[in-house]
Design a protein around this motif. Structure first.
Motif, short mmCIF file in Angstrom:
data_model
loop_
_atom_site.label_atom_id
_atom_site.label_comp_id
_atom_site.label_asym_id
_atom_site.label_seq_id
_atom_site.Cartn_x
_atom_site.Cartn_y
_atom_site.Cartn_z
N SER A 36 -9.65 -22.73 -16.90
CA SER A 36 -10.32 -23.65 -17.83
C SER A 36 -10.39 -22.83 -19.02
N ALA A 37 -10.45 -23.64 -20.29
CA ALA A 37 -10.70 -23.20 -21.43
C ALA A 37 -12.03 -22.58 -21.60
N GLY A 38 -12.21 -21.33 -22.33
CA GLY A 38 -13.49 -21.00 -22.54
C GLY A 38 -14.03 -20.00 -21.53
N LYS A 39 -13.06 -19.74 -20.59
CA LYS A 39 -13.40 -18.71 -19.24
C LYS A 39 -12.42 -17.38 -19.93
N LYS A 40 -12.98 -16.15 -19.50
CA LYS A 40 -12.47 -15.11 -19.49
C LYS A 40 -11.66 -14.79 -18.18
N LEU A 41 -10.55 -13.82 -18.50
CA LEU A 41 -9.89 -13.40 -17.23
C LEU A 41 -10.03 -12.06 -16.91
N LEU A 42 -10.39 -11.81 -15.82
CA LEU A 42 -10.72 -10.48 -15.23
C LEU A 42 -9.46 -10.16 -14.36
N ILE A 43 -8.89 -8.95 -14.80
CA ILE A 43 -7.52 -8.43 -13.97
C ILE A 43 -8.21 -7.21 -13.16
N SER A 44 -8.27 -7.24 -12.06
CA SER A 44 -8.81 -6.37 -11.25
C SER A 44 -7.56 -5.36 -10.50
N LEU A 45 -7.83 -4.06 -10.41
CA LEU A 45 -6.61 -3.32 -9.86
C LEU A 45 -7.02 -2.79 -8.28
N GLU A 46 -7.87 -3.57 -7.94
CA GLU A 46 -8.21 -3.19 -6.35
C GLU A 46 -6.99 -3.37 -5.57
N GLY A 47 -6.79 -2.45 -4.68
CA GLY A 47 -5.82 -2.63 -3.72
C GLY A 47 -4.35 -1.96 -4.08
N LEU A 48 -4.43 -1.77 -5.45
CA LEU A 48 -3.09 -1.12 -6.02
C LEU A 48 -3.36 0.43 -5.68
N PRO A 49 -2.54 1.30 -5.33
CA PRO A 49 -2.59 2.77 -4.96
C PRO A 49 -2.62 3.84 -6.21
N ASP A 50 -3.30 4.77 -6.11
CA ASP A 50 -3.11 6.08 -7.08
C ASP A 50 -3.37 5.64 -8.52
N TYR A 51 -4.76 4.68 -8.58
CA TYR A 51 -5.12 4.49 -9.97
C TYR A 51 -3.93 4.51 -11.00
N PRO A 52 -3.24 3.35 -11.01
CA PRO A 52 -2.24 3.10 -11.84
C PRO A 52 -2.51 2.99 -13.24
#
Length: 533
Positions: free
Chosen positions: A56-72
């Motif tokens: 929805s317009a006005g929201k921010k998008l949080l991109i989470s790297l949880e579950g991906l290996p080795d701190y990419p």
């Protein structure tokens, strides 16, 4: 050996405590809210390309790297344009998004020079329709009645509907987000007009401010005050049958019948026996504040116009709210300017839902959260004109359940639950009295008690008793309870011959069922620990 037993007992006790107190909060780090939506690439490793996201317009998008290996190390951007880099962090948050941010994005994550995630993300930003702009069109020809023109923007592009559409409605798409529709004013010669813009995200409407001089009193759709933002168009109209002498005044000054660009435009129109006079301002400014009055020999009607650049937002939600199981909606009253951009309810479990708003209205004055509802704290999150507000209410859902009077050798008593505060009343009636009958007894109040709020108010345990000494078997007793959920009574004969009559007998659950299992686990663990010791 004794120390080992004590250690085992301590571990078991700790497990029992954890079973009672843990909410598994630590396992829920990627959580969406009314302000942020969460995207976790690890959940889309096996998805086909592209991955579709809708916000929805006005929201921010949080991109989470949880579950991906080795701190990419990750990159997020459009085509060759890298917008953000993630290096060693577990998440990133975009700025607030608008419909112009819709499009194809690329998210690539590498670890030790090896690509572990690479997906195209089809990001669609959905947006409520803007409040339609209602104006007059086709005004050049003095021999043709003007048209109403209605324009609105949104994502997806809204559709526009008229309150009384005619076969001459003209629809036009301006661009990917903007829709335009026109309808002849002659179709509304005897009524007001409203255009509404609707898409998947909601509906916004705008009305013609119409005044019927055929009646002295104000009609339901006539308004006495209008609040409008600078640069918006404004259309006023008054009409009178068989009388074309009506004139508009602005703060007592008669408005000349001219139509200069970006100034007040006066347009007279006649359709059959109906005469109409329009005030049209293409783009209002502070100079257009004031009182506009339409007059003729038969009377007048006025409207106050407020051109307001500042926004405001307020809401009314009680601190406590009680509903029965038959009621399925939680309402709140809102006041705002210029538009209510976002409205969300947050439930006691942390979930979010969009408000249910009124349809075919120019202002959403009531917003609702509808069932299923549970007892607990609900939060109302609002945004209008860049202002934000959050209101809380403690909701109590009174669950219906039967209860009855019980007896001992010397007492009658009732155990029930109530929404506090409450009033309980004990009454009795002897059928041997002259004015009493089996079907219509005469009741005597023997005790009335007020029960105040202590630790909580919702579905609280309540016990009440009354002495029943020196009465005969022909005596009836009645217990009545009145609280915010309503009134209900229980009735019974005295002397071991029960004859209960339920009159909307109601009781409420006192405890949450989801607490019983952890409690049992804790008790069993405690007993086992004591046995080991």
């Amino acid at each position: 050996m004794q120390r080992k037993k004590v250690t085992i007992a301590a571990v078991l006790l700790l497990c029992a405590f954890h079973a009672l107190c843990s909410d598994d909060v630590d396992n829920q780090k990627c959580v969406s809210s009314w302000e942020v939506d969460c995207f976790q690439p690890a959940d889309h490793l096996s998805d086909s390309d592209p991955v579709s996201l809708k916000l929805s317009a006005g929201k921010k998008l949080l991109i989470s790297l949880e579950g991906l290996p080795d701190y990419p190390v990750c990159q997020w951007g459009r085509e060759q344009d890298t917008l953000m880099n993630l290096n060693g962090s577990v998440s990133m948050v975009t700025p607030r998004l608008s419909r112009k941010d819709s499009g194809m994005y690329k998210l690539t994550c590498k670890s030790q020079e090896r690509t572990i995630f690479s997906k195209t993300v089809d990001l669609r930003i959905v947006e409520r329709p803007s409040k339609p702009k209602l104006s007059l069109d086709h005004m050049d020809n003095p021999n043709v009645s003007p048209y109403f023109k209605c324009i609105s923007e949104g994502s997806p592009k809204p559709s526009i509907e008229w309150s009384s559409p005619s076969p001459r409605v003209e629809n036009k798409d301006i661009d990917d987000w903007t829709a335009q529709s026109s309808d002849t004013t002659t179709n509304y010669a005897e009524s007001g007009a409203m255009c509404c813009a609707t898409n998947d995200e909601g509906q916004e409407c705008t009305q013609l401010y119409d005044f019927d001089l055929n009646t002295a009193s104000m009609k339901p759709d006539e308004v006495s005050s209008v609040t409008i933002s600078p640069s918006e168009p404004l259309v006023l109209r008054c009409r009178k049958n068989a009388d074309c002498s009506s004139k508009w005044e602005h703060d007592g000054q008669v408005l000349a019948e001219t139509c200069a660009e970006n100034e007040i435009c006066i347009k007279k129109d006649r359709y059959g026996k109906r005469c109409m006079v329009y005030v049209f301002i293409r783009s209002v400014t502070s100079q257009h504040n004031g009182t506009y009055t339409c007059k003729n020999s038969g009377g007048s009607k006025s409207v106050d116009v407020h051109v307001m650049a500042e926004s405001f937002l307020s809401s009314q939600l009680p601190d406590q709210f009680v509903i029965t199981q038959n009621s399925s909606c939680l309402p709140a009253t809102v006041s705002y300017h210029p538009v209510l951009q976002r409205c969300y309810w947050e439930a006691p479990d942390g979930s979010f839902t969009k408000c249910i708003r009124e349809e075919k209205v120019t202002k959403h004055r009531t917003v609702k959260k509808c069932g299923p509802l549970k007892s607990g704290v609900y939060k109302l999150h609002l945004e209008a004109g860049g202002k934000m507000e959050t209101k809380n209410t403690s909701l109590c859902v009174a669950e219906e359940q039967r209860s009855s009077i019980k007896s001992t050798d010397h007492y009658l008593f009732v155990e029930t639950v109530s929404v506090l505060p409450a009033t309980s009343t004990w009454m009795r009636s002897s059928l041997s009295t002259s004015n009493s009958s089996e079907t219509n007894p005469s009741w005597e109040v023997i005790e009335r008690k007020n029960h105040s709020v202590s630790d909580g108010f919702c579905n609280q345990k309540l016990t009440s008793n009354v002495s029943a000494i020196n009465v005969t078997m022909s005596t009836k007793f009645q217990f009545c309870l009145t609280d915010q959920a309503g009134s209900r009574c229980s009735e019974e004969h005295w002397g071991g011959v029960p004859n209960p009559t339920y009159q909307a007998s109601v009781a409420y659950q006192s405890y949450d069922g989801h607490l019983l299992m952890p409690l049992r686990i804790g008790i069993l663990a405690l007993l086992l620990a004591l046995e080991i010791i």
